[in-house]
Scaffold this motif. Structure first.
Motif, PDB file in Angstrom:
ATOM      1  N   PRO A 109       0.829  -1.205   0.000  1.00 27.26           N
ATOM      2  CA  PRO A 109       0.000   0.000   0.000  1.00 27.26           C
ATOM      3  C   PRO A 109       0.870   1.263   0.000  1.00 27.26           C
ATOM      4  O   PRO A 109       2.050   1.214   0.348  1.00 27.26           O
ATOM      5  CB  PRO A 109      -0.787  -0.120   1.310  1.00 27.26           C
ATOM      6  CG  PRO A 109       0.079  -0.951   2.188  1.00 27.26           C
ATOM      7  CD  PRO A 109       0.821  -1.893   1.274  1.00 27.26           C
ATOM      8  N   ILE A 110       0.302   2.350  -0.394  1.00 24.28           N
ATOM      9  CA  ILE A 110       0.899   3.683  -0.431  1.00 24.28           C
ATOM     10  C   ILE A 110       2.004   3.754  -1.489  1.00 24.28           C
ATOM     11  O   ILE A 110       1.885   4.454  -2.467  1.00 24.28           O
ATOM     12  CB  ILE A 110       1.402   4.154   0.953  1.00 24.28           C
ATOM     13  CG1 ILE A 110       0.235   4.126   1.943  1.00 24.28           C
ATOM     14  CG2 ILE A 110       2.008   5.540   0.853  1.00 24.28           C
ATOM     15  CD1 ILE A 110       0.610   4.344   3.370  1.00 24.28           C
ATOM     16  N   MET A 111       3.103   3.050  -1.283  1.00 26.68           N
ATOM     17  CA  MET A 111       4.182   3.020  -2.272  1.00 26.68           C
ATOM     18  C   MET A 111       4.414   1.559  -2.642  1.00 26.68           C
ATOM     19  O   MET A 111       4.775   0.751  -1.792  1.00 26.68           O
ATOM     20  CB  MET A 111       5.468   3.615  -1.679  1.00 26.68           C
ATOM     21  CG  MET A 111       6.665   3.516  -2.596  1.00 26.68           C
ATOM     22  SD  MET A 111       8.205   4.105  -1.861  1.00 26.68           S
ATOM     23  CE  MET A 111       8.053   5.854  -2.150  1.00 26.68           C
ATOM     24  N   ASP A 112       4.184   1.208  -3.919  1.00 33.86           N
ATOM     25  CA  ASP A 112       4.405  -0.185  -4.296  1.00 33.86           C
ATOM     26  C   ASP A 112       5.898  -0.456  -4.487  1.00 33.86           C
ATOM     27  O   ASP A 112       6.729   0.454  -4.420  1.00 33.86           O
ATOM     28  CB  ASP A 112       3.582  -0.581  -5.523  1.00 33.86           C
ATOM     29  CG  ASP A 112       4.015   0.097  -6.814  1.00 33.86           C
ATOM     30  OD1 ASP A 112       5.188   0.502  -6.951  1.00 33.86           O
ATOM     31  OD2 ASP A 112       3.170   0.190  -7.726  1.00 33.86           O
ATOM     32  N   GLN A 143       7.719   1.612  -7.192  1.00 38.12           N
ATOM     33  CA  GLN A 143       7.997   2.992  -6.771  1.00 38.12           C
ATOM     34  C   GLN A 143       9.170   3.014  -5.785  1.00 38.12           C
ATOM     35  O   GLN A 143      10.031   3.895  -5.853  1.00 38.12           O
ATOM     36  CB  GLN A 143       6.753   3.613  -6.127  1.00 38.12           C
ATOM     37  CG  GLN A 143       5.621   3.834  -7.112  1.00 38.12           C
ATOM     38  CD  GLN A 143       4.309   4.123  -6.414  1.00 38.12           C
ATOM     39  OE1 GLN A 143       3.954   3.492  -5.418  1.00 38.12           O
ATOM     40  NE2 GLN A 143       3.571   5.093  -6.942  1.00 38.12           N
TER      41      GLN A 143
END
Length: 84
Positions: free
Chosen positions: A18-21, A24
């Motif tokens: 979640p948020i930053m895979d 990324q």
């Protein structure tokens, strides 16, 4: 303190976070200046050939491991790390 000074030796990275895979994370991680060799394993439930192909584009990815990760696989990772 130098940038990248406190980085781990091995990273087990899930691409579906979640948020930053994981992709990324990798794009940001490669920007960190470090003279230290860091071994990164992608650990994912994805068997999508595109994900595996994409992982190969990153030179610092050592392997792509499909979950669930087993004790045997962890021992192999540690053995390979010890040999490097």
């Amino acid at each position: 303190m130098l940038a990248g000074e406190n980085l781990p030796d091995i990273i087990l990275l899930d691409i579906n976070m979640p948020i930053m895979d994981g992709w990324q994370f990798l794009d940001e991680f490669v920007k960190i200046e470090s003279h230290k060799l860091i071994t990164i394993y992608i650990v994912s439930s994805s068997i999508d050939p595109q994900d595996i192909k994409r992982a190969k584009k990153y030179q610092n990815i050592s392997n792509y491991i499909v979950k669930p990760i087993t004790i045997k696989k962890l021992k192999t990772i540690m053995r390979d790390y010890a040999l490097s």
